[in-house]
Design a protein around this motif. Sequence first.
Motif, mmCIF file in Angstrom:
data_model
loop_
_atom_site.group_PDB
_atom_site.id
_atom_site.type_symbol
_atom_site.label_atom_id
_atom_site.label_comp_id
_atom_site.label_asym_id
_atom_site.label_seq_id
_atom_site.Cartn_x
_atom_site.Cartn_y
_atom_site.Cartn_z
ATOM 1 N N LEU A 188 0.866 -1.175 0.000
ATOM 2 C CA LEU A 188 0.000 0.000 0.000
ATOM 3 C C LEU A 188 0.900 1.222 0.000
ATOM 4 N N PHE A 189 0.802 2.023 -1.070
ATOM 5 C CA PHE A 189 1.628 3.223 -1.197
ATOM 6 C C PHE A 189 0.789 4.442 -0.848
ATOM 7 N N LEU A 190 1.175 5.137 0.196
ATOM 8 C CA LEU A 190 0.473 6.325 0.667
ATOM 9 C C LEU A 190 1.291 7.548 0.268
ATOM 10 N N ASP A 191 0.932 8.128 -0.869
ATOM 11 C CA ASP A 191 1.647 9.297 -1.371
ATOM 12 C C ASP A 191 1.144 10.541 -0.652
ATOM 13 N N GLU A 192 2.051 11.484 -0.439
ATOM 14 C CA GLU A 192 1.745 12.728 0.287
ATOM 15 C C GLU A 192 1.050 12.423 1.619
ATOM 16 N N ILE A 193 1.654 11.515 2.384
ATOM 17 C CA ILE A 193 1.102 11.103 3.672
ATOM 18 C C ILE A 193 0.998 12.288 4.630
ATOM 19 N N GLY A 194 1.845 13.297 4.425
ATOM 20 C CA GLY A 194 1.807 14.472 5.297
ATOM 21 C C GLY A 194 0.511 15.243 5.220
ATOM 22 N N ASP A 195 -0.286 15.018 4.162
ATOM 23 C CA ASP A 195 -1.566 15.708 4.010
ATOM 24 C C ASP A 195 -2.736 14.908 4.554
ATOM 25 N N MET A 196 -2.462 13.763 5.185
ATOM 26 C CA MET A 196 -3.549 12.972 5.761
ATOM 27 C C MET A 196 -4.090 13.663 7.011
ATOM 28 N N PRO A 197 -5.417 13.798 7.145
ATOM 29 C CA PRO A 197 -5.996 14.427 8.334
ATOM 30 C C PRO A 197 -5.599 13.688 9.613
ATOM 31 N N LEU A 198 -5.498 14.424 10.716
ATOM 32 C CA LEU A 198 -5.044 13.835 11.981
ATOM 33 C C LEU A 198 -5.936 12.687 12.432
ATOM 34 N N ALA A 199 -7.258 12.830 12.249
ATOM 35 C CA ALA A 199 -8.168 11.761 12.686
ATOM 36 C C ALA A 199 -7.889 10.469 11.921
ATOM 37 N N LEU A 200 -7.589 10.596 10.634
ATOM 38 C CA LEU A 200 -7.290 9.415 9.830
ATOM 39 C C LEU A 200 -5.926 8.838 10.185
ATOM 40 N N GLN A 201 -5.011 9.697 10.619
ATOM 41 C CA GLN A 201 -3.700 9.215 11.066
ATOM 42 C C GLN A 201 -3.852 8.246 12.233
ATOM 43 N N SER A 202 -4.781 8.545 13.140
ATOM 44 C CA SER A 202 -5.014 7.665 14.287
ATOM 45 C C SER A 202 -5.518 6.309 13.833
ATOM 46 N N ARG A 203 -6.425 6.299 12.868
ATOM 47 C CA ARG A 203 -6.953 5.019 12.377
ATOM 48 C C ARG A 203 -5.878 4.228 11.653
ATOM 49 N N LEU A 204 -5.059 4.920 10.873
ATOM 50 C CA LEU A 204 -3.983 4.238 10.172
ATOM 51 C C LEU A 204 -2.990 3.644 11.171
ATOM 52 N N LEU A 205 -2.720 4.376 12.250
ATOM 53 C CA LEU A 205 -1.807 3.868 13.283
ATOM 54 C C LEU A 205 -2.329 2.570 13.870
ATOM 55 N N ARG A 206 -3.641 2.488 14.093
ATOM 56 C CA ARG A 206 -4.211 1.255 14.644
ATOM 57 C C ARG A 206 -4.091 0.102 13.649
ATOM 58 N N VAL A 207 -4.256 0.404 12.372
ATOM 59 C CA VAL A 207 -4.104 -0.646 11.352
ATOM 60 C C VAL A 207 -2.682 -1.201 11.381
ATOM 61 N N LEU A 208 -1.699 -0.310 11.482
ATOM 62 C CA LEU A 208 -0.310 -0.749 11.495
ATOM 63 C C LEU A 208 0.015 -1.519 12.762
ATOM 64 N N ALA A 209 -0.535 -1.071 13.898
ATOM 65 C CA ALA A 209 -0.226 -1.710 15.176
ATOM 66 C C ALA A 209 -0.932 -3.049 15.328
ATOM 67 N N GLU A 210 -2.200 -3.096 14.955
ATOM 68 C CA GLU A 210 -2.997 -4.308 15.168
ATOM 69 C C GLU A 210 -3.014 -5.235 13.959
ATOM 70 N N LYS A 211 -2.577 -4.721 12.798
ATOM 71 C CA LYS A 211 -2.594 -5.498 11.555
ATOM 72 C C LYS A 211 -3.997 -6.008 11.237
#
Length: 629
Positions: free
Chosen positions: A428-451
Amino acid sequence: MFSHSEHIREIERVSRGLVTGRDDMVVQSWLRCLDQHRLDPTHACEAFILPEARLREHRQRSEDLIRIARSGLEHLFHQVAGQNYVLLLSDRKGVTVEFLGDPLFDNNLRKAGLYLGSEWSESRAGTCAVGACIETGEALTIHQTDHFDNTHTPLSCTAAPIYDTTGELAAVLDISLLSSPILKASQSLARHLVGATVRRIELANLMAQTRHEWVLRFSRSPEFLDVDPEAAISIDGGGRIIGMTHGGAQILARAGGADWRTPASLIGQPVSKFLNLEVDGLSELTRRRPTQDRLVFARDGNALFAHAIEPQIQRRASAWVHGEIPQAIRRLGGDTPEIVALQAKVAKLARTALPVLIQGETGSGKEHLARAIHEGSGLTGGFVAINCAAIPEQLIESELFGYMPGAFTGASARGRKGLVEQAERGTLFLDEIGDMPLALQSRLLRVLAEKEVLPIGGHEPRPVNIRIVSASHRPLHELVAEGRFRQDLFYRLNAATLALPPLRERTDFEWIIARVLERHAKDGKVPVLSSLALDLLKRHDWPGNIRELDNVLAVAVALSEGDVIEPSDLPETLPGAPSGAHMADDTGGELRRLLSACNWNVSEAARQLGVDRSTVHRQIRRFGIAPKH
């Protein structure tokens, strides 16, 4: 003998706040079972073994750790041979993903839950060593009637947490007996052995993941420093902490007045913040000096013997070119030393499961690099790209995570699988990840942590096995400092960072020009640049990087006469390029003929030139071209 009814009455007394002789850790676990997990001590929690398909998913997500831990588990099993111990390696969900036990007792072990695929989460099994270890993050023993559920009271279980190099809980190692002596103290040796095994597993993992960086190992005794260190940290060339064992995290936390339970406050910090040491002083702590002379002081005054292990010397990058570098990665650039070194680094990282962050200016080829990483990875899944800056904020969540049928107004009646799931077993390639909204960053973090991923409107998370590659044209560490990007997500994404040089700094500039011209060949013939035209291209600053070069050469090829591109075919914006007045008769005539052939259909002319309509309109104005009536 402690009866079932006595056990239930003791748990009831604990629920009323009455004091018992139990360890506080056991009491707190019982209270969680009652208050959080809503478990009833009168109802038996029989051992639960996952179905084969679900167990396979858990094992696949833990395969790297299992591989690293296996020799440590086998060594521990030999140490306790003949004492009827069973070894369980559980993932962070409490599922046993590796198991060592006497096959003669398979049926008894499976019935007791001391078996591959058993789930020992506290919410499933009540108070147990694995579950309580996951909840507390600390080593402990749950002995016989310490267990919440009467089904498990014959067991004696000792567990210790295994942390990954970023300080996050990764797994739990448990050593258990079907039956044991009455005294809990009988398991003190088991607890020592489990702790020592976990320490060595974490060290092996750290050494494997940071072999090309400095590793600093610690011991309170000089005699054991080089053979059995107590803790370790890894340090990059800039002197920042990039990895640690759990013991290393505790040393850093004490030294810096921080909490080891918040590893984001430790990772990425300069080592000098915690130790009276700079990166330049690491060479003084190698084996070239006597062990007793290798002493460092933490900022809290703690003295430690230290052993610095130098980064492993990588083979010369040129040795990779015709051998181990996949073709997709060779296509990233020419054979200059700087580019070959980058290719070698990419080739090594591509074969790992590490998240990769690509930093580079807009148009420098970040997605091209991400695709090369995927193609060189050997992954069987696809490459799924998403531009976080191009999708409206209100749609990016459903794009990434998908949604269930009828999850919101306008949702498809059949639901939709998100891009995260579409990248299963791929990248999964996330281009311009710096423009991801903070709320979505939290959800993405959970995906990475919990797989695992939870679609919008869903209730059951779905396991995912993906490789994450992200990119940004802005330095993410600056966004972190500004509070616009989560620090914990930043450290999850940049396990490895690749910096793409801008086009103006590329040492293989002519190689790139040759590849671009090949893409824009006319009638099978690849145009060449005159020396003057090449000189003009070299003098340009290329703020749009390779993307801008591609557009310039596409137009130049279309406007050129024959197979040679002259300065008159290049835009006036290039330093030293001929002005429109000098070009009007030549290039302007060529464009006029193309427009005439297209019946002055600007869109068709733009399509044939491979540019957008605005470029053609700009050229029309530039050369003063008008249709002849």
